[in-house]
Design a protein around this motif. Structure first.
Motif, PDB file in Angstrom:
ATOM      1  N   LEU A 108      13.995 -31.331  19.146  1.00 21.94           N
ATOM      2  CA  LEU A 108      15.402 -31.420  18.763  1.00 21.94           C
ATOM      3  C   LEU A 108      15.959 -32.801  19.061  1.00 21.94           C
ATOM      4  O   LEU A 108      15.635 -33.425  20.052  1.00 21.94           O
ATOM      5  CB  LEU A 108      16.193 -30.369  19.542  1.00 21.94           C
ATOM      6  CG  LEU A 108      15.746 -28.931  19.311  1.00 21.94           C
ATOM      7  CD1 LEU A 108      16.589 -27.996  20.142  1.00 21.94           C
ATOM      8  CD2 LEU A 108      15.826 -28.564  17.853  1.00 21.94           C
ATOM      9  N   THR A 109      16.829 -33.287  18.175  1.00 24.17           N
ATOM     10  CA  THR A 109      17.408 -34.612  18.347  1.00 24.17           C
ATOM     11  C   THR A 109      18.921 -34.535  18.246  1.00 24.17           C
ATOM     12  O   THR A 109      19.482 -33.587  17.717  1.00 24.17           O
ATOM     13  CB  THR A 109      16.886 -35.585  17.275  1.00 24.17           C
ATOM     14  OG1 THR A 109      17.261 -35.093  15.984  1.00 24.17           O
ATOM     15  CG2 THR A 109      15.378 -35.723  17.350  1.00 24.17           C
ATOM     16  N   LYS A 110      19.553 -35.577  18.754  1.00 25.77           N
ATOM     17  CA  LYS A 110      21.011 -35.630  18.711  1.00 25.77           C
ATOM     18  C   LYS A 110      21.448 -37.047  18.407  1.00 25.77           C
ATOM     19  O   LYS A 110      20.956 -38.002  19.005  1.00 25.77           O
ATOM     20  CB  LYS A 110      21.592 -35.180  20.056  1.00 25.77           C
ATOM     21  CG  LYS A 110      23.111 -35.106  20.077  1.00 25.77           C
ATOM     22  CD  LYS A 110      23.604 -34.606  21.403  1.00 25.77           C
ATOM     23  CE  LYS A 110      25.127 -34.531  21.439  1.00 25.77           C
ATOM     24  NZ  LYS A 110      25.619 -34.042  22.741  1.00 25.77           N
ATOM     25  N   LEU A 133      17.329 -26.096  11.576  1.00 21.14           N
ATOM     26  CA  LEU A 133      17.352 -24.903  12.431  1.00 21.14           C
ATOM     27  C   LEU A 133      17.281 -25.308  13.894  1.00 21.14           C
ATOM     28  O   LEU A 133      18.051 -24.818  14.733  1.00 21.14           O
ATOM     29  CB  LEU A 133      16.172 -24.001  12.076  1.00 21.14           C
ATOM     30  CG  LEU A 133      15.927 -22.809  13.022  1.00 21.14           C
ATOM     31  CD1 LEU A 133      17.052 -21.795  12.918  1.00 21.14           C
ATOM     32  CD2 LEU A 133      14.580 -22.167  12.729  1.00 21.14           C
ATOM     33  N   ALA A 134      16.360 -26.216  14.214  1.00 23.79           N
ATOM     34  CA  ALA A 134      16.184 -26.656  15.591  1.00 23.79           C
ATOM     35  C   ALA A 134      17.445 -27.321  16.131  1.00 23.79           C
ATOM     36  O   ALA A 134      17.841 -27.112  17.279  1.00 23.79           O
ATOM     37  CB  ALA A 134      14.997 -27.612  15.684  1.00 23.79           C
ATOM     38  N   VAL A 174      13.580 -18.542  24.384  1.00 22.48           N
ATOM     39  CA  VAL A 174      13.877 -17.583  23.310  1.00 22.48           C
ATOM     40  C   VAL A 174      14.038 -18.327  21.988  1.00 22.48           C
ATOM     41  O   VAL A 174      13.581 -17.865  20.938  1.00 22.48           O
ATOM     42  CB  VAL A 174      15.152 -16.771  23.636  1.00 22.48           C
ATOM     43  CG1 VAL A 174      15.453 -15.775  22.516  1.00 22.48           C
ATOM     44  CG2 VAL A 174      14.991 -16.026  24.957  1.00 22.48           C
ATOM     45  N   ALA A 175      14.681 -19.500  22.037  1.00 19.44           N
ATOM     46  CA  ALA A 175      14.835 -20.320  20.831  1.00 19.44           C
ATOM     47  C   ALA A 175      13.470 -20.748  20.298  1.00 19.44           C
ATOM     48  O   ALA A 175      13.254 -20.806  19.085  1.00 19.44           O
ATOM     49  CB  ALA A 175      15.700 -21.549  21.132  1.00 19.44           C
ATOM     50  N   ALA A 176      12.541 -21.043  21.219  1.00 19.51           N
ATOM     51  CA  ALA A 176      11.190 -21.419  20.793  1.00 19.51           C
ATOM     52  C   ALA A 176      10.502 -20.247  20.090  1.00 19.51           C
ATOM     53  O   ALA A 176       9.807 -20.424  19.082  1.00 19.51           O
ATOM     54  CB  ALA A 176      10.362 -21.866  21.995  1.00 19.51           C
ATOM     55  N   ALA A 224      16.403 -34.129  23.063  1.00 12.74           N
ATOM     56  CA  ALA A 224      17.449 -33.328  23.690  1.00 12.74           C
ATOM     57  C   ALA A 224      16.818 -32.125  24.372  1.00 12.74           C
ATOM     58  O   ALA A 224      16.724 -32.058  25.577  1.00 12.74           O
ATOM     59  CB  ALA A 224      18.474 -32.887  22.651  1.00 12.74           C
ATOM     60  N   VAL A 225      16.370 -31.165  23.596  1.00  5.54           N
ATOM     61  CA  VAL A 225      15.689 -29.989  24.137  1.00  5.54           C
ATOM     62  C   VAL A 225      14.472 -29.727  23.284  1.00  5.54           C
ATOM     63  O   VAL A 225      14.587 -29.634  22.068  1.00  5.54           O
ATOM     64  CB  VAL A 225      16.610 -28.742  24.117  1.00  5.54           C
ATOM     65  CG1 VAL A 225      15.847 -27.529  24.606  1.00  5.54           C
ATOM     66  CG2 VAL A 225      17.838 -28.973  24.978  1.00  5.54           C
TER      67      VAL A 225
END
Length: 240
Positions: free
Chosen positions: A105-107, A65-66, A85-87, A211-212
């Motif tokens: 979050l990772t990428k 999801l993240a 808002v995502a948090a 990432a974020v």
């Protein structure tokens, strides 16, 4: 009734009554349909429950999801607003998953040389066109056509898919979901199996990079009180 139905009902009520309900519903729509809605979509609590169950099935894990939230937020002009808002959304949905509610979050970052090698490996036993159509379908709910894909190389699409799905399980779930759109055609099923087989070692060996961070916050201090949006938020309407 599914096992998570009561929890979905509670989450739906929270979203419907939240001061940021409009923005939360936009994020939910983008998660489900891979498109950004021009207006907050109308969703009653029953519809919210359905979309929440679908998103849980699609993302599989809280990390999945993240990852998808990160991809969506990164495409928004108002990313600084939608990170919070995502948090909030992650905090509301976290009881639907069995993992921790605090996720960074990772990428997965791949070099161009690695992407070229991936292209060769993925197409070793599959037709390149089938692979391209499958990759494009993983990124959008809209119908995909060979003519439309002429402006994208296979490497372009591989890079976008890897950037979108930082969790191999989230990618596996989306592949299974997408194959239904191709009526489980053997050619596309083979392409999907090959894609997962080739990417799995890369995801397993990769080291997470920040990432974020959407670790839930108790108070979204920088959000507007009414949760409204004054202008366009997307660099592009389609996440592809």
């Amino acid at each position: 009734m599914t096992p998570i139905a009561p929890t979905c009902r509670r989450a739906a009520r929270q979203i419907a009554s939240h001061p940021q309900s409009d923005r939360l519903r936009k994020l939910l729509f983008a998660l489900q349909y891979q498109q950004w809605p021009p207006q907050p979509p109308e969703m009653n609590e029953a519809q919210l429950e359905q979309i929440l169950e679908a998103i849980v099935q699609q993302t599989q894990t809280l990390k999945g999801l993240a990852t998808q939230l990160n991809f969506i937020v990164s495409k928004l002009n108002k990313a600084y607003v939608y990170q919070k808002v995502a948090a909030i959304l992650q905090q509301i949905l976290s009881p639907l998953y069995s993992q921790s509610t605090s996720v960074t979050l990772t990428k997965l970052e791949l070099s161009m040389a690695t992407l070229y090698d991936l292209r060769l490996e993925v197409t070793r036993y599959c037709t390149p066109l089938h692979v391209k159509l499958l990759l494009a379908a993983l990124l959008t709910q809209k119908p995909v056509h060979a003519q439309w894909l002429e402006r994208f190389t296979l490497i372009d699409l591989l890079q976008r898919v890897v950037g979108h799905f930082s969790d191999i399980e989230a990618l596996r779930a989306r592949v299974q979901q997408t194959l239904k759109r191709f009526d489980n055609d053997v050619a596309y099923a083979n392409a999907g199996d090959r894609l997962i087989k080739v990417l799995y070692p890369l995801y397993s060996r990769s080291q997470p990079t920040v990432a974020v961070d959407v670790t839930p916050e108790s108070t979204p201090t920088s959000l507007g009180q009414d949760g409204s949006d004054d202008g366009d938020e997307l660099t592009c309407q389609l996440f592809a």
